[in-house]
Design a protein around this motif. Structure first.
Motif, short mmCIF file in Angstrom:
data_model
loop_
_atom_site.label_atom_id
_atom_site.label_comp_id
_atom_site.label_asym_id
_atom_site.label_seq_id
_atom_site.Cartn_x
_atom_site.Cartn_y
_atom_site.Cartn_z
N SER A 1 -6.73 -4.09 -2.27
CA SER A 1 -6.51 -3.77 -3.82
C SER A 1 -6.39 -4.86 -4.50
N VAL B 1 -3.96 5.97 -11.47
CA VAL B 1 -3.56 5.96 -10.15
C VAL B 1 -2.36 7.02 -9.86
N GLU C 1 1.57 9.11 -6.28
CA GLU C 1 1.58 8.95 -4.87
C GLU C 1 1.31 7.60 -4.24
N PHE C 2 0.45 6.88 -4.89
CA PHE C 2 0.00 5.65 -4.08
C PHE C 2 0.86 4.36 -5.12
N PHE D 1 4.77 4.87 -1.92
CA PHE D 1 4.19 5.82 -0.64
C PHE D 1 5.02 5.31 0.30
N SER E 1 3.16 0.35 -2.07
CA SER E 1 2.46 0.66 -3.46
C SER E 1 1.06 -0.27 -3.49
N ILE E 2 0.31 0.33 -4.01
CA ILE E 2 -0.98 -0.30 -4.29
C ILE E 2 -1.00 -1.14 -5.59
N PHE F 1 -1.60 -2.22 4.17
CA PHE F 1 -1.06 -0.76 3.96
C PHE F 1 -1.20 0.00 5.53
N PHE G 1 -0.94 5.52 4.73
CA PHE G 1 -1.43 5.23 3.30
C PHE G 1 -2.91 5.31 3.26
N PHE H 1 -5.08 7.78 1.14
CA PHE H 1 -5.83 7.39 -0.03
C PHE H 1 -7.49 7.79 0.04
N TRP I 1 -7.58 11.56 -0.72
CA TRP I 1 -7.62 11.85 -2.23
C TRP I 1 -8.87 11.63 -2.87
#
Length: 210
Positions: A5, A149, A152-153, A156, A160-161, A171, A175, A179, A182
């Motif tokens: 990310s 976003v 949840e992300f 988590f 975190s993203i 991650f 996770f 992701f 989702w």
């Protein structure tokens, strides 16, 4: 499988380039382009300057990793070469680098060139820290219509993203699985909305340093 990310600080449709049915990351973020492999995922986040709440500019799965020379010569990606006389999409083409037989880098007149079209040594030096071009056919590019976003992300199990600069890739597997699940549940694919910066006057567009 890894997830990377980062913040898309300047969303021009250049890095990433989401046009032609294929999302490519060919410039900027050399660390990600150096490390990402086929099967990995890349998530580009909105900048705080562009959007009050954190959102996704794009998400893509890496299907191929090409060298600059392979990308430059590949018949599939000739339309991603920039043209100052073409459409706005062509203006932000990201297929801009190749090397001479002696190893000298050539930079096409592009968003990363100097005013007037000359090669920009600073951008060449940064971009070519990695020769990797990430190619993704499974992607969604929201651009100016970035989606929020999910909470949840953002937290988590302590992960975190979210980030402010650089990139994040450490991650846990659970996770990443959550992701990807989702994202697939969104059933989103391809180019969805124009880049954020296209909302501005064309006369204000510039070739920023990266």
């Amino acid at each position: 499988m890894h997830l990377y990310s980062y913040v898309v600080a300047r969303d021009y449709g250049f890095a990433p380039n989401p046009f032609g049915g294929v999302c490519t990351l060919a410039t900027c973020k050399p660390e990600i382009r150096q490390r990402a492999d086929v099967g990995d995922w890349v998530a580009g986040l909105t900048s705080a300057a562009d959007r009050a709440t954190l959102g996704f500019v794009y998400i893509m799965k890496v299907d191929e990793v090409l060298t600059y020379d392979a990308y430059w010569n590949d018949a599939r990606f000739q339309l991603k070469k920039p043209s100052r006389r073409g459409s706005v999409k062509q203006l932000f083409g990201d297929n801009i680098y190749h090397q001479s037989p002696t190893g000298v880098w050539h930079q096409a007149d592009s968003h990363h060139s100097l005013d007037g079209g000359g090669a920009n040594p600073r951008n060449i030096a940064n971009d070519t820290r990695s020769h990797g071009v990430l190619v993704g056919r499974r992607f969604a590019y929201w651009g100016s219509a970035a989606i929020d976003v999910p909470q949840e992300f953002l937290n988590f199990n302590g992960h975190s993203i979210r980030l402010n600069r650089g990139y994040r890739s450490k991650f846990p597997d659970e996770f990443i699985r959550a992701f990807v699940s989702w994202f697939e549940s969104l059933d989103a694919q391809g180019f969805i909305a124009p880049p954020f910066m296209w909302q501005r006057q064309r006369s204000t567009w510039a070739r920023p340093q990266t």
